[in-house]
Scaffold this active site. Structure first.
Site, PDB file in Angstrom:
ATOM      1  N   GLY A 198       0.814  -1.216   0.000  1.00 48.94           N
ATOM      2  CA  GLY A 198       0.000   0.000   0.000  1.00 48.94           C
ATOM      3  C   GLY A 198       0.843   1.260   0.000  1.00 48.94           C
ATOM      4  N   GLY A 248       2.618   3.649   1.470  1.00 48.81           N
ATOM      5  CA  GLY A 248       3.189   3.873   2.791  1.00 48.81           C
ATOM      6  C   GLY A 248       3.643   5.290   3.031  1.00 48.81           C
ATOM      7  NE  ARG A 249       8.699   6.216   0.240  1.00 46.60           N
ATOM      8  CZ  ARG A 249       9.973   6.375  -0.059  1.00 46.60           C
ATOM      9  NH1 ARG A 249      10.670   7.295   0.554  1.00 46.60           N
ATOM     10  NH2 ARG A 249      10.545   5.609  -0.944  1.00 46.60           N
ATOM     11  CE  LYS A 251       8.425   7.588  -3.623  1.00 43.85           C
ATOM     12  NZ  LYS A 251       9.004   6.894  -4.795  1.00 43.85           N
ATOM     13  CG  ASP A 304      10.202   8.021   8.080  1.00 45.80           C
ATOM     14  OD1 ASP A 304       9.820   7.837   6.914  1.00 45.80           O
ATOM     15  OD2 ASP A 304      11.372   8.352   8.377  1.00 45.80           O
ATOM     16  NE  ARG A 308       0.967   2.011  -6.641  1.00 44.79           N
ATOM     17  CZ  ARG A 308       2.188   2.526  -6.576  1.00 44.79           C
ATOM     18  NH1 ARG A 308       3.230   1.766  -6.779  1.00 44.79           N
ATOM     19  NH2 ARG A 308       2.368   3.792  -6.286  1.00 44.79           N
ATOM     20  CG  ASP A 356       4.969  -3.231  -4.914  1.00 43.16           C
ATOM     21  OD1 ASP A 356       5.591  -4.297  -5.103  1.00 43.16           O
ATOM     22  OD2 ASP A 356       5.464  -2.247  -4.347  1.00 43.16           O
ATOM     23  CG  ASN A 357       7.552  -0.552  -7.348  1.00 36.22           C
ATOM     24  OD1 ASN A 357       6.779   0.032  -6.595  1.00 36.22           O
ATOM     25  ND2 ASN A 357       8.730  -0.993  -6.948  1.00 36.22           N
TER      26      ASN A 357
END
Length: 464
Positions: free
Chosen positions: A66, A68-69, A88, A100, A158, A227-228
């Site tokens: 997912g 994440g950032r 991003k 983070d 994706r 996922d990319n």
């Protein structure tokens, strides 16, 4: 929702990308835009979201992943259709796991510059709208500062978006997603007897074409996880990428990829493998495995067709003749044996004169084994004479497809080190050069030179 960063500041913006949504670089440098595109303020009609997806990473099923950032702010209507804007590095999301949610200046500069470099090269890609920074410290291998890239695409769906629902056996959600993608981005497929098989075939074709373009300019993605992989066949997620310099088909641009799964040579079969993963995800909708296999069978012919077109262009050949495939193979073998610079070879090849053998410097100087180059050049000249090739006409055509300027690692590193010291002029200058990769740009010729010795020690990994 995005998490604000302290004291955000404007670093750079892309004029061509901004024009797609009716903005200018000057607009994006305004404090209110900097606040929005750093994630410190949310525009009135924006409804930020982070998307869930799953995927295969380095060939191994990784389960739920997912954004994440990455946080999508929404989409903007343009003359060519909706364009989503995504931040991003804008903070934690429900899918950040142990991360983070931030991105560091180093990797953000690389993504910003490469997105726009690829667009200028004519390669399907997501776009980079703007780059902002903050003095906020971010812990990676060392303490770095934070940055946010505002990137754009018609959609960021994706392959892994489909794998997520399929892996959970949630066919209703899988169908909803597939119907959305077809309705929004492939409406011509809606009337097909099996629109989901047609979707798989078209995505497979686009993926094959995209990877052919990667190979033709020596681009290496570095992390071709499912996922990319974009459902639109766009180059997505610039992490440890690289452009080929001294040619080696086995070159691995990602220091983390110790097994070499995503080497230059492996990009072609891995692209096919990823399409199979998408086919498996879509199988509950497609029905029969044989139908999915038929859709996936378009990959190799499409890749071969595109590479044939691209190689004819790179070598300045106007006709197709028996023996061309052998010439292409011999060209790559020559580059491999001598580790000649990929970009410089094809660019300087345009200066070769059909009736002037023995006058091939500085092209010939790229080769350790000059005799092997001379032998190849004799065959190449014979091929050019067979179609009565005219030097000036051929050179002009070749210079339109063989770039002089690419984002070499050492150029990016130099701009990054300047930026880390508060000087963003290197980023601005490099962006301006890369926006016109096929032009001669006499004042910027230094950006097209062979990399210095220290560049051989640069390593790029998944850390960002």
């Amino acid at each position: 929702m995005p998490t604000p960063l302290p004291a955000p500041h404007f670093i750079a913006a892309s004029q061509p990308a901004a024009a797609l949504i009716g903005l200018t670089v000057e607009d994006l440098a305004r404090p209110d835009f900097v606040e929005v595109f750093t994630g410190n303020k949310v525009a009135p009609r924006s409804q930020p979201l982070a998307a869930v997806y799953s995927g295969h990473q380095f060939g191994v099923w990784a389960g739920q992943l997912g954004d994440g950032r990455a946080i999508t702010l929404g989409d903007i209507a343009t003359p060519t259709g909706p364009m989503e804007i995504q931040l991003k590095g804008a903070g934690r999301t429900p899918y950040s796991r142990m991360g983070d949610g931030r991105a560091v200046l180093r990797s953000s500069i690389r993504e910003f510059l490469c997105s726009e470099a690829m667009a200028a090269l004519g390669i399907p890609t997501t776009r980079a709208l703007s780059l902002t920074g903050s003095p906020q410290g971010i812990a990676r291998e060392t303490l770095e500062t934070a940055a946010v890239v505002a990137r754009m695409a018609p959609t960021f769906v994706r392959f892994g978006s489909f794998e997520h629902w399929a892996s959970q056996g949630r066919e209703d959600e899988l169908r909803t997603l597939a119907d959305y993608v077809i309705g929004q981005f492939y409406p011509e497929l809606a009337g097909e007897a099996n629109p989901y098989a047609a979707l798989l075939a078209e995505v497979t074709r686009r993926t094959a074409r995209m990877i052919a373009h990667w190979q033709a300019v020596g681009f290496m993605h570095g992390v071709m996880n499912t996922d990319n992989m974009s459902i639109l066949g766009l180059t997505l997620d610039y992490g440890p990428f690289g452009f080929m310099e001294a040619f080696d088909a086995r070159h691995i641009c990602n220091h983390t990829d110790q097994g070499g799964r995503y080497s230059y040579a492996n990009q072609v079969p891995v692209g096919h493998w990823n399409c199979y993963a998408l086919g498996n995800a879509l199988l509950p909708l497609i029905g029969e495995p044989e139908v999915a296999e038929e859709a996936l069978a378009v990959y190799r012919p499409e890749f071969g067709h595109q590479m044939d077109i691209l190689m004819h262009g790179k070598l300045g050949l106007q006709s197709t003749q028996d023996g061309d495939a052998k010439l292409f193979e011999d060209t790559i073998e020559l580059l491999q044996a001598n580790h000649a610079d990929f970009t410089l070879f094809f660019r300087l090849l345009g200066d070769l004169q059909v009736d002037a053998p023995g006058q091939d410097e500085p092209l010939r100087d790229l080769f350790i084994d000059r005799a092997s180059f001379d032998a190849w050049a004799a065959i190449y000249r014979t091929r050019l004479r067979s179609e009565h090739s005219v030097d000036a006409t051929r050179r002009a055509a070749m210079n339109l497809v063989n770039p002089k300027y690419i984002l070499r690692n050492y150029l990016a590193q130099t701009a990054i080190e300047q930026a880390q010291n508060g000087d963003f002029s290197g980023v601005h200058k490099l962006l301006a050069v890369l926006e016109h990769p096929f032009d001669e740009q006499p004042d910027n010729a230094a950006y097209a030179e062979l990399p210095p010795d220290w560049a051989a020690h640069l390593e790029v990994s998944c850390s960002s």
